[in-house]
Scaffold this active site. Structure first.
Site, PDB file in Angstrom:
ATOM      1  N   ARG A 291     -19.169 -12.999   3.995  1.00  0.00           N
ATOM      2  CA  ARG A 291     -20.371 -13.266   3.213  1.00  0.00           C
ATOM      3  C   ARG A 291     -21.092 -14.527   3.717  1.00  0.00           C
ATOM      4  O   ARG A 291     -22.314 -14.589   3.734  1.00  0.00           O
ATOM      5  CB  ARG A 291     -19.998 -13.453   1.740  1.00  0.00           C
ATOM      6  CG  ARG A 291     -21.048 -12.917   0.793  1.00  0.00           C
ATOM      7  CD  ARG A 291     -20.762 -13.387  -0.616  1.00  0.00           C
ATOM      8  NE  ARG A 291     -19.668 -12.669  -1.245  1.00  0.00           N
ATOM      9  CZ  ARG A 291     -19.831 -11.658  -2.069  1.00  0.00           C
ATOM     10  NH1 ARG A 291     -21.036 -11.251  -2.361  1.00  0.00           N
ATOM     11  NH2 ARG A 291     -18.804 -11.070  -2.619  1.00  0.00           N
ATOM     12  N   GLY A 292     -20.288 -15.492   4.134  1.00  0.00           N
ATOM     13  CA  GLY A 292     -20.859 -16.739   4.656  1.00  0.00           C
ATOM     14  C   GLY A 292     -21.681 -16.503   5.901  1.00  0.00           C
ATOM     15  O   GLY A 292     -22.810 -16.993   6.026  1.00  0.00           O
TER      16      GLY A 292
END
Ligand SMILES: [Zn+2]
Length: 353
Positions: A291-292
């Protein structure tokens, strides 16, 4: 809380201009980026009280172009986008009906801490539904926030199940209410802005991770900034019309930037080298999952669009690394200084300025 952000004089309501907020560059950038690319997934604003968090959200909303809505629709559907309308508007449009419309400002809806689930998601009157055979639905705050912003002050004090629900709805863009075999669904696309002070209540790691961006705000610690904050607040309260007029030129500049960035967002080139850099950065910092990486790339793209650049480069990644990643670091999640310092250190190693 809305201490200074709005002043109502007679019939006019004035919002403290976004452009007149002193400092807080990271917060302003993050909020602007979510306005350009709502898929970034909301902003979490951490820090001291009274640092202009709600002022910034309200100020930004008033810079966004007013929106055309179907007049009697509680979800203020956009008649130009039938696929994003509620069932009623969509079928009316499909039948070629001419719907009455009007133009209204982008909504900024406050979600108060004590709000019940019914007030948030809407209430389904089962008795009426069963006895009269009609769907008796009273839309809630999520309906009002559709196409705008949902602002939660002290999100860390909100009940866990409500936070989860809000994040799910924000991600899916749809609010589904199911009670005893009856169900109602309606569009609920909004940018979630949560604020909280980590010293006043723990922020669950799962909650942190699900906000796209996270920024830190601090009370300014230099004398000139403090004096300027107070000066501008006073000027606004004394004569909001005049103050807003003085800042109108700056406001217009930001309006033009947002509108041009929105148009160009999907034309921004993301070179392979930039993708590589972004993932290297996430690996070096040990962020969980991917997600980062995704948020970092999207934020860098929104940042490039905002700056009028054609492609994503290291300068954009450097600028958005902290808001995209600081809440995703494995350890010291709540140690803000620690996260920021770690990100700076890794940036200095991987992408020296
Ligand atoms: Zn509708």
């Amino acid at each position: 809380m809305c201490l200074y952000s709005c002043v109502i004089l007679g019939r006019m309501a004035y919002t403290f201009p976004f452009a007149a907020i002193v400092g807080q560059d990271e917060m302003k950038l993050a909020i602007l980026m979510t306005a350009i690319d709502p898929s970034l997934g909301g902003v979490l604003v951490l820090g001291d009280r009274g640092t202009g968090k709600s002022t910034a959200v309200r100020g930004l909303a008033s810079l966004l172009p007013a929106m055309r809505v179907v007049s009697d629709c509680p979800y203020h559907c956009d008649p130009a986008e039938p696929q994003r309308c509620c069932d009623r508007c969509r079928s009316a449009l499909a039948q070629g009906q001419k719907l009455k419309t009007h133009v209204r400002p982008v909504p900024v809806v406050d979600l108060p801490l004590g709000a019940t689930e019914d007030r948030v998601v809407g209430a389904l009157d089962l008795e009426r539904a069963l006895s009269q055979g009609v769907k008796a639905f009273e839309p809630g705050l999520l309906a009002r926030a559709n196409r705008g912003f949902l602002y939660i002050d002290e999100v860390n004090l909100l009940e866990d199940h409500l936070v989860d629900l809000l994040i799910d709805v924000a991600a899916s863009g749809e609010n589904v209410i199911e009670r005893e075999g009856l169900s109602v669904r309606h569009p609920a696309r909004f940018v979630l802005v949560g604020s909280g002070n980590p010293e006043e209540g723990e922020l669950r790691p799962q909650l942190l991770d699900r906000f796209g961006l996270s920024v830190e705000v601090r009370t300014p610690d230099d004398l000139p900034s403090r004096i300027e904050v107070v000066r501008r607040r006073e000027a606004f309260e004394n004569d909001p019309a005049d103050f807003c007029q003085q800042w109108e030129k700056e406001a217009e500049k930001i309006r033009r930037k947002i509108s041009s960035a929105r148009k160009r967002l999907h034309e921004i080139d993301i070179p392979e080298a930039a993708r590589g850099r972004a993932s290297e950065l996430c690996m070096a910092l040990g962020t969980d999952g991917l997600r980062g990486d995704m948020t970092l790339m999207r934020a860098a793209r929104a940042c490039a669009a905002l700056q009028g650049d054609r492609q994503v480069g290291e300068a954009h990644l450097r600028r958005v690394a902290a808001p995209a990643l600081r809440h995703r670091l494995r350890r010291h999640v709540l140690d803000d200084t620690g996260s920021a310092t770690r990100i700076e250190r890794v940036l200095a190693e991987l992408m020296p300025a």
